[in-house]
Design a protein around this motif. Sequence first.
Motif, PDB file in Angstrom:
ATOM      1  N   GLU A 255     -11.477  -2.916   7.066  1.00  0.00           N
ATOM      2  CA  GLU A 255     -12.227  -2.996   5.758  1.00  0.00           C
ATOM      3  C   GLU A 255     -11.670  -3.220   4.413  1.00  0.00           C
ATOM      4  O   GLU A 255     -11.403  -3.864   3.518  1.00  0.00           O
ATOM      5  CB  GLU A 255     -13.316  -2.100   5.961  1.00  0.00           C
ATOM      6  CG  GLU A 255     -14.692  -2.378   6.334  1.00  0.00           C
ATOM      7  CD  GLU A 255     -15.457  -1.323   6.154  1.00  0.00           C
ATOM      8  OE1 GLU A 255     -16.240  -1.251   7.217  1.00  0.00           O
ATOM      9  OE2 GLU A 255     -15.553  -0.548   5.237  1.00  0.00           O
ATOM     10  N   ALA A 256     -10.538  -2.168   4.326  1.00  0.00           N
ATOM     11  CA  ALA A 256      -9.719  -2.109   2.845  1.00  0.00           C
ATOM     12  C   ALA A 256      -8.940  -3.125   3.131  1.00  0.00           C
ATOM     13  O   ALA A 256      -8.534  -3.812   1.801  1.00  0.00           O
ATOM     14  CB  ALA A 256      -8.833  -0.702   3.183  1.00  0.00           C
TER      15      ALA A 256
ATOM     16  N   GLU B 280      -3.537  -2.725  -4.319  1.00  0.00           N
ATOM     17  CA  GLU B 280      -3.176  -1.424  -3.943  1.00  0.00           C
ATOM     18  C   GLU B 280      -4.751  -0.471  -3.896  1.00  0.00           C
ATOM     19  O   GLU B 280      -4.657   0.603  -3.037  1.00  0.00           O
ATOM     20  CB  GLU B 280      -1.968  -0.564  -4.813  1.00  0.00           C
ATOM     21  CG  GLU B 280      -0.643  -1.009  -4.294  1.00  0.00           C
ATOM     22  CD  GLU B 280      -0.525  -0.801  -2.746  1.00  0.00           C
ATOM     23  OE1 GLU B 280      -0.107  -1.639  -2.075  1.00  0.00           O
ATOM     24  OE2 GLU B 280      -0.492   0.369  -2.549  1.00  0.00           O
ATOM     25  N   LEU B 281      -5.367  -0.657  -4.994  1.00  0.00           N
ATOM     26  CA  LEU B 281      -6.462  -0.037  -5.247  1.00  0.00           C
ATOM     27  C   LEU B 281      -7.260  -0.178  -3.933  1.00  0.00           C
ATOM     28  O   LEU B 281      -7.995   0.848  -3.713  1.00  0.00           O
ATOM     29  CB  LEU B 281      -7.002  -0.352  -6.525  1.00  0.00           C
ATOM     30  CG  LEU B 281      -6.552   0.284  -7.902  1.00  0.00           C
ATOM     31  CD1 LEU B 281      -7.240  -0.198  -8.987  1.00  0.00           C
ATOM     32  CD2 LEU B 281      -6.976   1.778  -7.942  1.00  0.00           C
ATOM     33  N   ALA B 282      -7.433  -1.246  -3.677  1.00  0.00           N
ATOM     34  CA  ALA B 282      -8.552  -1.645  -2.358  1.00  0.00           C
ATOM     35  C   ALA B 282      -8.059  -0.889  -1.255  1.00  0.00           C
ATOM     36  O   ALA B 282      -8.579  -0.394  -0.338  1.00  0.00           O
ATOM     37  CB  ALA B 282      -8.671  -3.084  -2.323  1.00  0.00           C
ATOM     38  N   LEU B 283      -6.552  -0.848  -1.077  1.00  0.00           N
ATOM     39  CA  LEU B 283      -6.024  -0.296   0.137  1.00  0.00           C
ATOM     40  C   LEU B 283      -6.294   1.223   0.085  1.00  0.00           C
ATOM     41  O   LEU B 283      -6.586   1.777   1.248  1.00  0.00           O
ATOM     42  CB  LEU B 283      -4.433  -0.366   0.129  1.00  0.00           C
ATOM     43  CG  LEU B 283      -4.189  -2.211   0.429  1.00  0.00           C
ATOM     44  CD1 LEU B 283      -2.739  -2.320   0.420  1.00  0.00           C
ATOM     45  CD2 LEU B 283      -4.684  -2.636   1.867  1.00  0.00           C
ATOM     46  N   GLN B 284      -6.374   1.888  -0.944  1.00  0.00           N
ATOM     47  CA  GLN B 284      -6.573   3.163  -1.051  1.00  0.00           C
ATOM     48  C   GLN B 284      -8.174   3.729  -0.742  1.00  0.00           C
ATOM     49  O   GLN B 284      -8.289   4.692  -0.588  1.00  0.00           O
ATOM     50  CB  GLN B 284      -6.332   3.802  -2.622  1.00  0.00           C
ATOM     51  CG  GLN B 284      -4.788   3.673  -3.043  1.00  0.00           C
ATOM     52  CD  GLN B 284      -3.946   4.737  -2.273  1.00  0.00           C
ATOM     53  OE1 GLN B 284      -4.572   5.899  -1.722  1.00  0.00           O
ATOM     54  NE2 GLN B 284      -2.616   4.585  -2.246  1.00  0.00           N
ATOM     55  N   ALA B 285      -8.712   2.669  -0.546  1.00  0.00           N
ATOM     56  CA  ALA B 285     -10.261   2.841  -0.141  1.00  0.00           C
ATOM     57  C   ALA B 285     -10.142   3.429   1.218  1.00  0.00           C
ATOM     58  O   ALA B 285     -11.018   4.240   1.601  1.00  0.00           O
ATOM     59  CB  ALA B 285     -11.129   1.771  -0.233  1.00  0.00           C
ATOM     60  N   TYR B 286      -9.066   3.299   2.125  1.00  0.00           N
ATOM     61  CA  TYR B 286      -9.054   3.803   3.320  1.00  0.00           C
ATOM     62  C   TYR B 286      -9.060   5.054   3.529  1.00  0.00           C
ATOM     63  O   TYR B 286      -9.876   5.916   4.133  1.00  0.00           O
ATOM     64  CB  TYR B 286      -8.115   2.934   4.263  1.00  0.00           C
ATOM     65  CG  TYR B 286      -7.645   3.613   5.454  1.00  0.00           C
ATOM     66  CD1 TYR B 286      -8.720   3.531   6.514  1.00  0.00           C
ATOM     67  CD2 TYR B 286      -6.437   4.064   5.713  1.00  0.00           C
ATOM     68  CE1 TYR B 286      -8.241   3.909   7.768  1.00  0.00           C
ATOM     69  CE2 TYR B 286      -6.240   4.651   6.950  1.00  0.00           C
ATOM     70  CZ  TYR B 286      -7.022   4.827   8.025  1.00  0.00           C
ATOM     71  OH  TYR B 286      -6.666   5.137   9.137  1.00  0.00           O
TER      72      TYR B 286
END
Length: 426
Positions: free
Chosen positions: A330-331, A345-351
């Motif tokens: 999802e991330a 990077e912000l989107a990946l940190q959602a994981y």
Amino acid sequence: MTCSHDADVIVVGAGPAGSSAAYYCAREGLDVILLEKNDLGRGKICGDGLTPSAVRELITLGIDTSTWRRNKGLRVVGAGHTVELPWPEQSHLPGYGMARARTKLDKDLALYAQQAGARLMTGVTVTAPITSAAGRVTGVETKPTARVAEPAISQPTSFTAPIVIDAGGVAARLATAVGRAKNDKRPMGVAVRAYFESPLANDEWMESQLELWDGPREKGTLLPGYGWIWSVGNGLVNVGLGSVSSTAHAAKIDYKKIFTTWIANTPEEWGLNPDTQVGDLRSAALPMAFNRQPHYADGLFLLGDAGGMISPFNGEGIAQALMSGRLAAEAILQARARATETGRELALQAYPAALKADMGGYYTLGRVFVSLIEHPEVMRLCTRYGLPRKRLMTFVHKLLSDSWPRQGGDATDHLIQILSRMVPSA
Ligand SMILES: Cc1cc2nc3c(=O)[nH]c(=O)nc-3n(C[C@H](O)[C@H](O)[C@H](O)COP(=O)(O)OP(=O)(O)OC[C@H]3O[C@@H](n4cnc5c(N)ncnc54)[C@H](O)[C@@H]3O)c2cc1C
């Protein structure tokens, strides 16, 4: 046939975590390379038990489980009590669990990811990460696995991608190589298991034995740990025992010896003896309570056992492995649609944030639980006085099997929700 060694995502390890991530990413059109060191269908050291949480993840994946062995709940045995706790039918969880030998489960999942478009390569051992000067993981080095007859590659090969996933199980080779060491203050379990041909293979319950005796009950010595027996179908039961320690520095215990002693003292009608044993008795470690973090940084994701996601409450890790694959994908898919590096990077940190939101407080409670039950005398008291109390056992059952909804539910669910929010996230 030539094949590109570049992809959008490289996934290391085609266990439940890796295949789940590979499936969700490939399904949405990402170019995914899924690297697995073994042949498909190789056995795993596991109890093969699938709680309703794992079943839910399999249903979400879209796997057809209609022919798999189902069970209706947990039978808990200890201190002279036997309590049957059916899996509750709930809005967020099915009212049944399952068991499936890992030789089959892992193969099903890897082929499922491949059918969705992931480039599955077996017999490929990942040896090291490739990192940029800035310390970002940008790929992996591999070699053919020596013992595999037909590895997908015949020589050492580099693969590159902007996203790399370590789903390589407890060894967490990539994470270790980039310095993400396990936290020795988090719980660690050890478990052994073997298969037997047994009449218990017809049993519809998953049985947990909270006491292990080296002789007749109350007459022999109480052994450390807890045991399990459940059917995996085809006339076979998976029998195992495990114990857990609140830190990674567990006492050195000869679990195989304890297993042999325990089995020798089980009732004759269970048919557990060297003649009915199928395959070897094997042991492995259970990394628990998020003992390796961060779960995402510098292009490298940690999933499943590589991120120490086994539950300290019950030693279950397949549900969390499947879930971590879903959340990571999802991330990654959100990041794909972002226009800037900062946004990606912000989107990946959602994981890691999603993992913490779902499991963080729960695992902090789990660490407290382990620090109590690692003392056999506390375990004994809980078993003796807790098992006969139905309301208490309903609470314990939901807590231990992670079958409480994160929102809504009944009074028992609310109590667990409050408790897990009161403590810091693991
Ligand atoms: C004795 C025992 C009993 C258990 N019983 C249960 C149970 O009943 N129910 C439950 O839910 N959980 C159970 N667990 C925990 C469960 O087995 C794990 O949590 C689960 O397998 C984690 O899945 P994973 O995908 O993260 O890792 P794994 O299943 O370990 O998969 C990792 C994959 O990566 C591959 N790999 C590793 N290194 C490399 C490399 N360098 N290059 C390429 N490939 C690599 C491996 O071959 C493997 O296929 C048990 C564990 C033990 C030890």
